[in-house]
Design a protein around this motif. Sequence first.
Motif, PDB file in Angstrom:
ATOM      1  N   SER A 203      32.313   4.359  24.567  1.00  0.00           N
ATOM      2  CA  SER A 203      32.860   3.175  25.255  1.00  0.00           C
ATOM      3  C   SER A 203      34.073   2.576  24.548  1.00  0.00           C
ATOM      4  O   SER A 203      35.030   2.161  25.199  1.00  0.00           O
ATOM      5  N   VAL A 219      30.211   7.848  27.854  1.00  0.00           N
ATOM      6  CA  VAL A 219      30.342   6.398  27.988  1.00  0.00           C
ATOM      7  C   VAL A 219      29.028   5.783  28.471  1.00  0.00           C
ATOM      8  O   VAL A 219      28.526   6.142  29.542  1.00  0.00           O
ATOM      9  N   ARG A 227      22.847  -2.251  25.848  1.00  0.00           N
ATOM     10  CA  ARG A 227      21.487  -1.692  25.780  1.00  0.00           C
ATOM     11  C   ARG A 227      20.575  -2.627  25.026  1.00  0.00           C
ATOM     12  O   ARG A 227      21.015  -3.302  24.108  1.00  0.00           O
TER      13      ARG A 227
END
Length: 232
Positions: A203, A219, A227
């Motif tokens: 990312s 990604v 998360r």
Amino acid sequence: MATSQGSNIANHDRLVEIRRRIDTAAIAAGRRRASVTLMAVSKTFDADAIRPVLKAGQRVFGENRVQEASRKWPALREQFSSVELHLIGPLQSNKVGDAVALFDCIQTLDRPKLARALAREMARQNRSPILLVQVNTGEEAQKSGVPPNSADAFIRLCREECGLVLAGLMCIPPAGDDPVVHFNMLGEIAGRNGLAELSMGMSNDFEAAISCGATMVRVGAAIFGVRRKDPS
Ligand SMILES: *Cc1c(COP(=O)(O)O)cnc(C)c1O
């Protein structure tokens, strides 16, 4: 459920935005858009979060745990065709059978014992997932991957002793380092070993990875959101 629907729409929009940024980075690097594959890293996210991304047309997904992937993906694969599932987390020898059965690509080949187990299991199941060697470019003790100075010998062992066909290399640069140093190192190892696939860039650094030749970027958070704590 308003909240869950809201986040699903957000996942769809984020995916579209990431694709646009990948295209822009590829063109800026003088590369074709199609030369960079986007893997959506769905680890820790459940089927309800993954489905809108599938509905938006995304088909390449990454998971870091064999067991979690076995719980989530068989049902999703019944609903959506042509899913390509990649293993991007460490693979224990006792899970090799499950991994060969489930994954289309295993990106974390990093030791002779695993190479031999994979060769055996692929012959037994008559399945040939695409294989990438993970290189621990930062030589971090806590990270999987073959050390860079053993990579050539390990690649030779995979090919000559185990008869494995390798597609490329994968790396996870150390947090805090300039990732470009690691991306370039991976590219050099791949180049001198005749390996085409470079799985690198996440990312926070996928655009830099694309300018260094990444053929696949992985990604997660930028598509699925933050998360919950990953116990790995
Ligand atoms: C989690 C993970 C990613 C995705 O990381 P983000 O920062 O969420 O994009 C990529 N590669 C590997 C190997 C991972 O474990």
